[in-house]
Design an enzyme around this catalytic site. Structure first.
Site, mmCIF file in Angstrom:
data_model
loop_
_atom_site.group_PDB
_atom_site.id
_atom_site.type_symbol
_atom_site.label_atom_id
_atom_site.label_comp_id
_atom_site.label_asym_id
_atom_site.label_seq_id
_atom_site.Cartn_x
_atom_site.Cartn_y
_atom_site.Cartn_z
ATOM 1 N N HIS A 242 0.828 -1.204 0.000
ATOM 2 C CA HIS A 242 0.000 0.000 0.000
ATOM 3 C C HIS A 242 0.863 1.255 0.000
ATOM 4 O O HIS A 242 1.882 1.317 0.702
ATOM 5 C CB HIS A 242 -0.909 0.025 1.242
ATOM 6 C CG HIS A 242 -1.960 -1.031 1.234
ATOM 7 N ND1 HIS A 242 -3.149 -0.898 0.562
ATOM 8 C CD2 HIS A 242 -1.986 -2.262 1.816
ATOM 9 C CE1 HIS A 242 -3.878 -1.987 0.740
ATOM 10 N NE2 HIS A 242 -3.192 -2.832 1.489
ATOM 11 N N PRO A 243 0.474 2.263 -0.768
ATOM 12 C CA PRO A 243 1.183 3.541 -0.689
ATOM 13 C C PRO A 243 0.837 4.246 0.616
ATOM 14 O O PRO A 243 -0.169 3.938 1.261
ATOM 15 C CB PRO A 243 0.630 4.324 -1.884
ATOM 16 C CG PRO A 243 -0.766 3.794 -2.044
ATOM 17 C CD PRO A 243 -0.661 2.317 -1.700
ATOM 18 N N GLU B 285 -9.554 4.694 -3.868
ATOM 19 C CA GLU B 285 -9.905 4.612 -2.449
ATOM 20 C C GLU B 285 -9.461 5.848 -1.672
ATOM 21 O O GLU B 285 -10.039 6.187 -0.652
ATOM 22 C CB GLU B 285 -9.290 3.341 -1.851
ATOM 23 C CG GLU B 285 -9.957 2.070 -2.349
ATOM 24 C CD GLU B 285 -9.087 0.831 -2.227
ATOM 25 O OE1 GLU B 285 -9.545 -0.255 -2.637
ATOM 26 O OE2 GLU B 285 -7.941 0.953 -1.753
ATOM 27 N N ILE C 187 -5.213 2.013 6.721
ATOM 28 C CA ILE C 187 -6.599 2.274 7.070
ATOM 29 C C ILE C 187 -7.441 2.124 5.806
ATOM 30 O O ILE C 187 -6.965 2.422 4.708
ATOM 31 C CB ILE C 187 -6.762 3.701 7.658
ATOM 32 C CG1 ILE C 187 -8.187 3.909 8.185
ATOM 33 C CG2 ILE C 187 -6.388 4.767 6.650
ATOM 34 C CD1 ILE C 187 -8.350 5.219 8.959
ATOM 35 N N ALA D 141 -9.381 3.614 3.567
ATOM 36 C CA ALA D 141 -9.565 5.049 3.351
ATOM 37 C C ALA D 141 -10.787 5.383 2.520
ATOM 38 O O ALA D 141 -11.122 6.563 2.371
ATOM 39 C CB ALA D 141 -8.324 5.630 2.675
ATOM 40 N N PHE E 279 1.156 3.240 7.809
ATOM 41 C CA PHE E 279 -0.151 3.366 8.462
ATOM 42 C C PHE E 279 -1.222 2.864 7.508
ATOM 43 O O PHE E 279 -1.354 3.346 6.389
ATOM 44 C CB PHE E 279 -0.426 4.825 8.821
ATOM 45 C CG PHE E 279 -1.818 5.072 9.342
ATOM 46 C CD1 PHE E 279 -2.221 4.568 10.567
ATOM 47 C CD2 PHE E 279 -2.731 5.808 8.593
ATOM 48 C CE1 PHE E 279 -3.509 4.789 11.044
ATOM 49 C CE2 PHE E 279 -4.018 6.040 9.064
ATOM 50 C CZ PHE E 279 -4.405 5.531 10.289
#
Length: 334
Positions: A59-60, A82, A115, A117, A113
């Site tokens: 994930h970025p 997203e 989440i 989004a 991190f």
């Protein structure tokens, strides 16, 4: 539509090679729900710590675009979508603050991190990042894994929706192309995606465009570190002349039963209501018999009350419960 996909498609849903390989070996899946059930079991019970970290690393950083050499172009495309709400609500100052807190988070925990989004604004994401920064590492690691599972669910939904559309239109299925075209019809992916409009005069004989009930849930026992099975779940709707209940009404008989089930080995309840294209707007209550699951716990039961507005009736509402003996938390998954 039967879910016959390869490792590349599943790798776009979750960046763990072991996860993708196990999904291929467990398939094909006859429905989205069957695929999600298998994915949940594989992710929490078969993928090891290294696999979790591999998926996190795919994930970025929130607020940044994926790199041009991303191992999965489809995953990179989905990440941009997203994060669209976050980018649209960001300012130069909040983006800088988000970058700074992301850096602090990574230095403390050792991974990005993570989440779900979809549909979340930059201020909302920042607040959650700051709150989770105070967690102990092993607690945060589990939360990140749960967020990854939420993302995986949403992307599996995209995958199946694209395949279904390709099958309906009788055109050759191309993962990247079909998934792009499917974006506008998967309203449950997030509030920033819009579904095709549904006429109020739709005939009852038409097949629902949904692949699962519009309200779903699952329970994770964060004290034991695994899904909570065998918990009774009940869904009700507020039915009276008043538009919404008062705090004093919580124990009244004005709640109408919608459905009930018991969580399975993956902590997921069965159908709490029928599959319908449009939900009835109103106040809903979902209750969990936590006292029976853990007689020594603090909560004899847990009830969550939420409102679905007219503008949200085509959306999907996922209401997971994170449970420990003396605390619980919930969030709305799109």
């Amino acid at each position: 539509m039967e879910g016959v996909f390869g490792e590349a498609e599943y790798l776009a849903c979750c960046g763990s090679h072991k996860f993708a390989k196990q999904m291929v070996e467990s398939g094909p899946f006859s429905s989205l729900e069957q695929a999600i059930s298998a994915a949940t079991h594989i992710w929490f019970n078969q993928v090891d710590v290294n696999g979790w970290l591999e998926a996190f690393g795919a994930h970025p950083q929130i607020g940044q675009s994926p790199s041009n050499d991303h191992k999965s172009p489809t995953s990179a495309q989905w990440s941009k979508g997203e994060q669209s709400t976050a980018i649209a609500t960001a300012t130069d100052s909040t983006l800088q603050e988000l970058y700074d807190w992301n850096t602090r988070y990574r230095q403390k925990f050792g991974f990005v991190f993570l989440i779900c989004a979809s549909g979340r604004s930059t201020p909302e994401i920042l607040a959650e990042l700051k709150r989770r920064y105070s967690n102990r590492p092993f607690v945060e690691f589990e939360i990140a894994a749960q967020e990854q599972m939420k993302i995986t669910e949403l992307r599996l939904d995209k995958l199946f929706s694209a395949a279904e559309k390709a099958s309906t239109t009788k055109t050759p299925f191309s993962t990247a192309g079909a998934l792009t075209k499917a974006e506008d019809r998967v309203s449950i992916i997030g509030s920033h995606l819009t579904s095709a409009s549904h006429s109020s005069t739709t005939k009852p004989s038409q097949v629902s465009t949904r692949t699962r009930p519009p309200i779903t849930t699952h329970v994770l026992d964060i004290a034991r570190g695994h899904p909570a099975s065998g918990i009774e779940v009940r869904l009700e709707m507020w039915k009276t002349d008043r538009p919404r209940p008062l705090f004093s009404d919580l124990g009244t008989n004005n709640w109408t039963f919608q459905g009930s089930s018991t969580t399975d080995k993956d902590g997921r309840s069965g159908h709490l209501m029928t599959i319908v294209d449009a939900l009835n707007p109103g106040i809903y209550r979902i209750s969990f018999n936590t006292g029976k699951y853990n007689p020594d716990g603090f909560f004899p039961f847990v009830s969550i009350v939420f409102e679905i507005r007219e503008s949200q009736k085509l959306e999907h509402f996922h209401v997971p419960l994170l449970l420990s003996p003396f605390s619980y938390s919930t969030y709305r998954g799109s």
